[in-house]
Design an enzyme around this catalytic site. Structure first.
Site, mmCIF file in Angstrom:
data_model
loop_
_atom_site.group_PDB
_atom_site.id
_atom_site.type_symbol
_atom_site.label_atom_id
_atom_site.label_comp_id
_atom_site.label_asym_id
_atom_site.label_seq_id
_atom_site.Cartn_x
_atom_site.Cartn_y
_atom_site.Cartn_z
ATOM 1 N N LYS A 205 0.861 -1.185 0.000
ATOM 2 C CA LYS A 205 0.000 0.000 0.000
ATOM 3 C C LYS A 205 0.896 1.233 0.000
ATOM 4 O O LYS A 205 1.673 1.456 0.925
ATOM 5 C CB LYS A 205 -0.917 -0.009 1.224
ATOM 6 C CG LYS A 205 -1.861 1.180 1.300
ATOM 7 C CD LYS A 205 -2.771 1.062 2.510
ATOM 8 C CE LYS A 205 -3.710 2.249 2.633
ATOM 9 N NZ LYS A 205 -4.601 2.122 3.812
ATOM 10 N N LYS A 258 -2.262 -1.482 -3.623
ATOM 11 C CA LYS A 258 -3.091 -0.287 -3.597
ATOM 12 C C LYS A 258 -2.188 0.936 -3.734
ATOM 13 O O LYS A 258 -1.212 1.044 -2.989
ATOM 14 C CB LYS A 258 -3.877 -0.216 -2.273
ATOM 15 C CG LYS A 258 -4.778 0.997 -2.137
ATOM 16 C CD LYS A 258 -5.488 1.013 -0.793
ATOM 17 C CE LYS A 258 -6.388 2.246 -0.681
ATOM 18 N NZ LYS A 258 -7.071 2.320 0.622
#
Length: 333
Positions: A205, A258
């Site tokens: 992420k 992400k």
């Protein structure tokens, strides 16, 4: 001129689909759903057209709307009724996600994934317990180089994940990029008998500017500083493989990247390196910018949404968490 090889032969309408290399179905998609414990009616999210915060009382109806499109899985994000320094409402038995999950699992066939993080639940908006200097008030002005106490946060994440499993969550998804979060959650779930609840880790992420609309939607923007000290540097790719390997070794069942579109190289690298299912999060900023361009008449929204998701699938994602889930699924059907 030698025209023995004519790739256009296979681009004609009746053969084009037969030789298509990448397929996308509603079963590949996960739809985010925002549940707001402070709301009494649905609240449109201005920066994310077509999406709303819904009251707990409408959580079942909202998920049923998703299921009608053919999408089978939802990711629940919660806005609690109150916040505090450590985010205790994240694991409260009567918390917003706990209440919504009970209802949704009892009344629908949706596969329910819950986001496990603390940013929506802490009054400071960071993803865990603050470091001692900030907790004890030793810094008159919050120091942006001080953020989350990694190890103190693990207990909270473990408690939150277990509380979600206890009310019926099918899968938990830790998203805080806390070192050791997957191992702590796996131990917690196993200790409480939830051996069959899988973990989808936000394993890579990045600290991204594409999260802006989500922070408005989930009321989770940091009150000071930023998250660069625990989310990944957008400049790094080798580090992503190290992060993902640590989570895989700790027991993660699904590995998420992400954001998705600016990091398709990371999706591909992880697909090639690991045999776990790979997920990608087509985040709020990616969704909002396409809507904004379409509103200007610059792009065909349906076409660019589908093309975006196909590119994520082509890069190697098995699952795609996307705000386009319902619209694209309806078209695919």
């Amino acid at each position: 001129m030698d025209l023995t090889h004519r790739p256009r032969r296979l681009r004609q309408d009746r053969i084009r689909g037969l030789v298509s290399e990448t397929s996308l179905t509603p079963a590949d998609l996960i739809a985010p759903v925002f549940i707001d414990a402070t709301a009494t009616t649905r609240q449109p999210i201005e920066s994310m057209p077509g999406h709303e915060r819904v009251p707990i009382e409408e959580s079942v109806a909202r998920v049923e709307e998703v299921l009608e499109t053919g999408v089978e899985a939802v990711m629940l994000f919660g806005i609690p009724e109150s916040k505090d320094a450590t985010g205790t409402r994240a694991w409260a038995d009567d918390g917003v996600i706990q209440e919504a999950t009970r209802r949704i699992t009892a009344e629908t066939d949706a596969y329910v994934i819950t986001d496990v993080c603390l940013c929506e639940y802490t009054e400071h908006g960071h993803c865990g317990t603050l470091e001692p200097e900030l907790r004890d008030g030793e810094c008159e002005t919050p120091d942006p180089s001080l953020t989350v106490d990694n190890d103190a946060t693990l207990t909270s994440l473990r408690r939150t994940a277990v509380s979600h499993a206890a009310v019926g969550a099918d899968m938990v998804a830790p998203s805080s990029m806390t070192d050791g979060m997957v191992g702590a959650i796996r131990d917690g779930l196993d200790d409480e008998g939830f051996h069959d609840v899988p973990i989808m880790s936000y394993a890579a992420k990045y600290e991204s500017a594409f999260y802006g609309p989500f922070r408005d939607a989930a009321d989770g923007a940091p009150a000071f500083g930023n998250r660069r000290h625990y989310q990944m540097d957008p400049a790094n790719s080798r580090e992503a493989l190290r992060e993902v390997r640590l989570d895989a070794d700790a027991g993660a069942d699904v590995l998420m990247v992400k954001p998705a579109l600016p990091y398709l190289d990371i999706v591909r690298d992880i697909r090639q390196e690991f045999d776990h299912p790979v997920a990608a999060y087509n985040v709020s900023g990616e969704y909002a910018m396409l809507h904004a361009a379409a509103e200007k008449g610059w792009l065909d929204l349906e076409e660019v949404a589908l093309e975006s998701l196909l590119s994520i699938k082509r890069a190697g994602a098995d699952l795609i968490l996307t705000y386009f889930a319902e619209d694209v699924a309806g078209r695919l059907r």
